[in-house]
Design a protein around this motif. Structure first.
Motif, PDB file in Angstrom:
ATOM      1  N   SER A  20       0.848  -1.189   0.000  1.00 46.74           N
ATOM      2  CA  SER A  20       0.000   0.000   0.000  1.00 46.74           C
ATOM      3  C   SER A  20       0.881   1.235   0.000  1.00 46.74           C
ATOM      4  O   SER A  20       2.054   1.194   0.387  1.00 46.74           O
ATOM      5  N   TYR A  21       0.295   2.332  -0.458  1.00 48.28           N
ATOM      6  CA  TYR A  21       0.984   3.617  -0.549  1.00 48.28           C
ATOM      7  C   TYR A  21       0.084   4.664   0.092  1.00 48.28           C
ATOM      8  O   TYR A  21      -1.089   4.764  -0.242  1.00 48.28           O
ATOM      9  N   SER A  22       0.650   5.422   1.014  1.00 41.86           N
ATOM     10  CA  SER A  22      -0.160   6.392   1.749  1.00 41.86           C
ATOM     11  C   SER A  22      -0.708   7.496   0.862  1.00 41.86           C
ATOM     12  O   SER A  22      -1.718   8.090   1.181  1.00 41.86           O
ATOM     13  N   ARG A  23      -0.027   7.764  -0.195  1.00 43.31           N
ATOM     14  CA  ARG A  23      -0.461   8.771  -1.165  1.00 43.31           C
ATOM     15  C   ARG A  23      -0.409   8.083  -2.521  1.00 43.31           C
ATOM     16  O   ARG A  23       0.667   7.892  -3.082  1.00 43.31           O
ATOM     17  N   SER A  24      -1.570   7.716  -3.032  1.00 36.31           N
ATOM     18  CA  SER A  24      -1.557   6.954  -4.281  1.00 36.31           C
ATOM     19  C   SER A  24      -1.318   7.840  -5.496  1.00 36.31           C
ATOM     20  O   SER A  24      -0.852   7.364  -6.523  1.00 36.31           O
TER      21      SER A  24
END
Length: 106
Positions: free
Chosen positions: A18-22
């Motif tokens: 996952s990426y906190s800022r997609s």
């Protein structure tokens, strides 16, 4: 000049990430700090083409598992995709995401 943060996290032994800022929007001179999340000890990011002064490869370093890039002057406006290799500490295995979220230079 803005500072943006993206947290990269390997979620499980299947290699889900996952990426906190997609999607990160940035302008010339902005700084983007990439950090490893929970159970993510290290990572390597590859940009092609590159948009950072630091070049096409950013690698985390030190105890904070982070790397920073500054959007270079002359970067064409548009979307930049990058690939990620990240180390999951639970099983000490590297996982790859060849087509990560994007950075949009505007």
């Amino acid at each position: 000049m803005a500072i943006k943060e993206v947290i990269i996290t390997v979620l499980d032994a299947d290699g889900d990430m996952s990426y906190s800022r997609s999607v990160a929007h940035a302008s010339v001179g902005d700084t983007i700090k990439f950090k490893g999340g929970v159970a993510t000890a290290a990572f390597k990011l590859t940009f092609n083409p590159t948009l950072f002064n630091e070049g096409p490869l950013l690698e985390s370093g030190g105890p904070t598992a982070s790397a920073t890039g500054t959007v270079k002057a002359g970067s064409p406006l548009g979307r930049y995709y990058y690939s990620v290799s990240a180390l999951y500490t639970v099983n000490n295995q590297w996982y790859n995401d060849p087509s990560c979220p994007e950075i949009i230079v505007n």
